[in-house]
Design a protein around this motif. Sequence first.
Motif, PDB file in Angstrom:
ATOM      1  N   PRO A   1      12.584  -0.744  -7.304  1.00  0.00           N
ATOM      2  CA  PRO A   1      12.993   0.448  -6.735  1.00  0.00           C
ATOM      3  C   PRO A   1      12.479   1.556  -7.200  1.00  0.00           C
ATOM      4  O   PRO A   1      12.397   1.972  -8.412  1.00  0.00           O
ATOM      5  N   TYR A   2      11.971   2.860  -6.226  1.00  0.00           N
ATOM      6  CA  TYR A   2      11.327   3.718  -7.009  1.00  0.00           C
ATOM      7  C   TYR A   2      12.402   4.600  -7.648  1.00  0.00           C
ATOM      8  O   TYR A   2      11.665   5.684  -8.659  1.00  0.00           O
ATOM      9  N   ASP A   3      13.586   4.360  -7.402  1.00  0.00           N
ATOM     10  CA  ASP A   3      14.437   5.299  -8.347  1.00  0.00           C
ATOM     11  C   ASP A   3      15.123   4.515  -9.364  1.00  0.00           C
ATOM     12  O   ASP A   3      16.294   5.124  -9.913  1.00  0.00           O
ATOM     13  N   SER A   4      14.591   3.485  -9.809  1.00  0.00           N
ATOM     14  CA  SER A   4      15.181   2.653 -10.922  1.00  0.00           C
ATOM     15  C   SER A   4      14.885   3.386 -12.248  1.00  0.00           C
ATOM     16  O   SER A   4      13.931   4.204 -12.435  1.00  0.00           O
ATOM     17  N   PRO A   5      15.642   3.311 -13.371  1.00  0.00           N
ATOM     18  CA  PRO A   5      15.347   3.817 -14.685  1.00  0.00           C
ATOM     19  C   PRO A   5      13.810   3.566 -14.973  1.00  0.00           C
ATOM     20  O   PRO A   5      13.255   4.370 -15.656  1.00  0.00           O
ATOM     21  N   VAL A   6      13.467   2.289 -14.854  1.00  0.00           N
ATOM     22  CA  VAL A   6      12.096   1.716 -15.283  1.00  0.00           C
ATOM     23  C   VAL A   6      11.010   2.636 -14.389  1.00  0.00           C
ATOM     24  O   VAL A   6      10.169   3.307 -15.195  1.00  0.00           O
ATOM     25  N   ALA A   7      11.259   2.814 -13.370  1.00  0.00           N
ATOM     26  CA  ALA A   7      10.252   3.316 -12.463  1.00  0.00           C
ATOM     27  C   ALA A   7      10.326   5.139 -12.798  1.00  0.00           C
ATOM     28  O   ALA A   7       9.350   5.752 -12.913  1.00  0.00           O
TER      29      ALA A   7
ATOM     30  N   LEU B   1      -3.084   4.582  -1.951  1.00  0.00           N
ATOM     31  CA  LEU B   1      -2.724   3.989  -3.074  1.00  0.00           C
ATOM     32  C   LEU B   1      -2.357   5.269  -4.179  1.00  0.00           C
ATOM     33  O   LEU B   1      -3.031   6.228  -3.966  1.00  0.00           O
ATOM     34  N   LYS B   2      -1.243   5.143  -4.584  1.00  0.00           N
ATOM     35  CA  LYS B   2      -0.702   6.416  -5.509  1.00  0.00           C
ATOM     36  C   LYS B   2      -0.138   5.537  -6.901  1.00  0.00           C
ATOM     37  O   LYS B   2       0.065   4.524  -6.935  1.00  0.00           O
ATOM     38  N   ARG B   3      -0.009   6.687  -7.764  1.00  0.00           N
ATOM     39  CA  ARG B   3       0.758   6.554  -9.278  1.00  0.00           C
ATOM     40  C   ARG B   3       0.153   5.270  -9.781  1.00  0.00           C
ATOM     41  O   ARG B   3       0.875   4.768 -10.346  1.00  0.00           O
ATOM     42  N   VAL B   4      -1.116   5.135  -9.933  1.00  0.00           N
ATOM     43  CA  VAL B   4      -1.835   4.071 -10.758  1.00  0.00           C
ATOM     44  C   VAL B   4      -1.661   4.550 -12.033  1.00  0.00           C
ATOM     45  O   VAL B   4      -2.418   5.560 -12.370  1.00  0.00           O
TER      46      VAL B   4
ATOM     47  N   GLU C   1       8.239  19.585 -11.308  1.00  0.00           N
ATOM     48  CA  GLU C   1       7.284  18.634 -10.315  1.00  0.00           C
ATOM     49  C   GLU C   1       7.684  17.319 -10.532  1.00  0.00           C
ATOM     50  O   GLU C   1       7.371  16.665  -9.188  1.00  0.00           O
ATOM     51  N   ILE C   2       8.343  16.899 -11.506  1.00  0.00           N
ATOM     52  CA  ILE C   2       8.851  15.453 -11.416  1.00  0.00           C
ATOM     53  C   ILE C   2       9.815  15.231 -10.634  1.00  0.00           C
ATOM     54  O   ILE C   2       9.837  14.456  -9.463  1.00  0.00           O
ATOM     55  N   ALA C   3      10.773  16.080 -10.515  1.00  0.00           N
ATOM     56  CA  ALA C   3      11.763  16.137  -9.412  1.00  0.00           C
ATOM     57  C   ALA C   3      11.463  16.264  -7.942  1.00  0.00           C
ATOM     58  O   ALA C   3      11.974  15.719  -7.080  1.00  0.00           O
ATOM     59  N   LYS C   4      10.432  17.117  -7.876  1.00  0.00           N
ATOM     60  CA  LYS C   4       9.839  17.076  -6.579  1.00  0.00           C
ATOM     61  C   LYS C   4       9.384  16.033  -5.563  1.00  0.00           C
ATOM     62  O   LYS C   4       9.144  15.961  -4.556  1.00  0.00           O
ATOM     63  N   GLU C   5       8.817  15.108  -6.514  1.00  0.00           N
ATOM     64  CA  GLU C   5       8.380  14.102  -5.910  1.00  0.00           C
ATOM     65  C   GLU C   5       8.956  12.624  -6.401  1.00  0.00           C
ATOM     66  O   GLU C   5       8.405  11.871  -7.349  1.00  0.00           O
ATOM     67  N   PRO C   6      10.197  12.433  -5.927  1.00  0.00           N
ATOM     68  CA  PRO C   6      10.981  11.258  -6.580  1.00  0.00           C
ATOM     69  C   PRO C   6      10.161   9.943  -6.117  1.00  0.00           C
ATOM     70  O   PRO C   6      10.509   8.858  -6.931  1.00  0.00           O
TER      71      PRO C   6
ATOM     72  N   TRP D   1       7.289   7.080 -14.124  1.00  0.00           N
ATOM     73  CA  TRP D   1       6.601   8.318 -13.321  1.00  0.00           C
ATOM     74  C   TRP D   1       6.621   9.454 -14.226  1.00  0.00           C
ATOM     75  O   TRP D   1       5.730  10.188 -14.183  1.00  0.00           O
ATOM     76  N   ARG D   2       7.603   9.446 -14.989  1.00  0.00           N
ATOM     77  CA  ARG D   2       7.487  10.726 -16.194  1.00  0.00           C
ATOM     78  C   ARG D   2       6.265  10.511 -17.021  1.00  0.00           C
ATOM     79  O   ARG D   2       5.608  11.598 -17.278  1.00  0.00           O
ATOM     80  N   ALA D   3       6.065   9.425 -17.597  1.00  0.00           N
ATOM     81  CA  ALA D   3       4.933   9.230 -18.265  1.00  0.00           C
ATOM     82  C   ALA D   3       3.745   9.591 -17.846  1.00  0.00           C
ATOM     83  O   ALA D   3       2.726  10.167 -18.193  1.00  0.00           O
TER      84      ALA D   3
END
Length: 163
Positions: free
Chosen positions: A9-15, A88-91, A47-52, A19-21
């Motif tokens: 899930p995109y909103d899991s703590p792991v994700a 393709l995103k966030r590789v 910026e991190i918050a803008k693209e969850p 995303w932050r890293a």
Amino acid sequence: MTWTVAPEPYDSPVAAALWRAYYTEVSDRWYLLHEGRRTDPDELEREIAKEPGADLAPPRGQLLVARYGGEPAGTAGVRLLDGTTAELKRVFLHESLRGKGGAALLVRAAEDAARALGARRMILDTRGDLVEARALYARLGYEETEPHNDDEYAEHWFTKHLA
């Protein structure tokens, strides 16, 4: 140690941590190259918050997390742009795990996810300073093409037909 890749899930703590890293690394690289400084912490948070990452959720997207030895190591996401094209995103892989085959595994898993969404073509954009990413995409059969968006940070655009 072995690699695994699975939907997350995109909103899991792991994700969220990955995303932050990812964002911290690519933003810091840009600012260090162009302004000789790291990203301002307030800007980073905005910026991190803008693209969850909600666009990387089913039914029109998928976020994948790679684990190395069971530990979260990286991500790749796809989002369906139309009936036949996915982006393709966030590789991303943590730097300490690069060179161990995880990036190619992630991209191939993302291609499979795109096919499952009905895509027959994958597109992506990246920056000129992300030379490792550009080399990876070329090695995996992506061809550089004309721009498909006007993202202010995009400098190289790639496409690949998915069989």
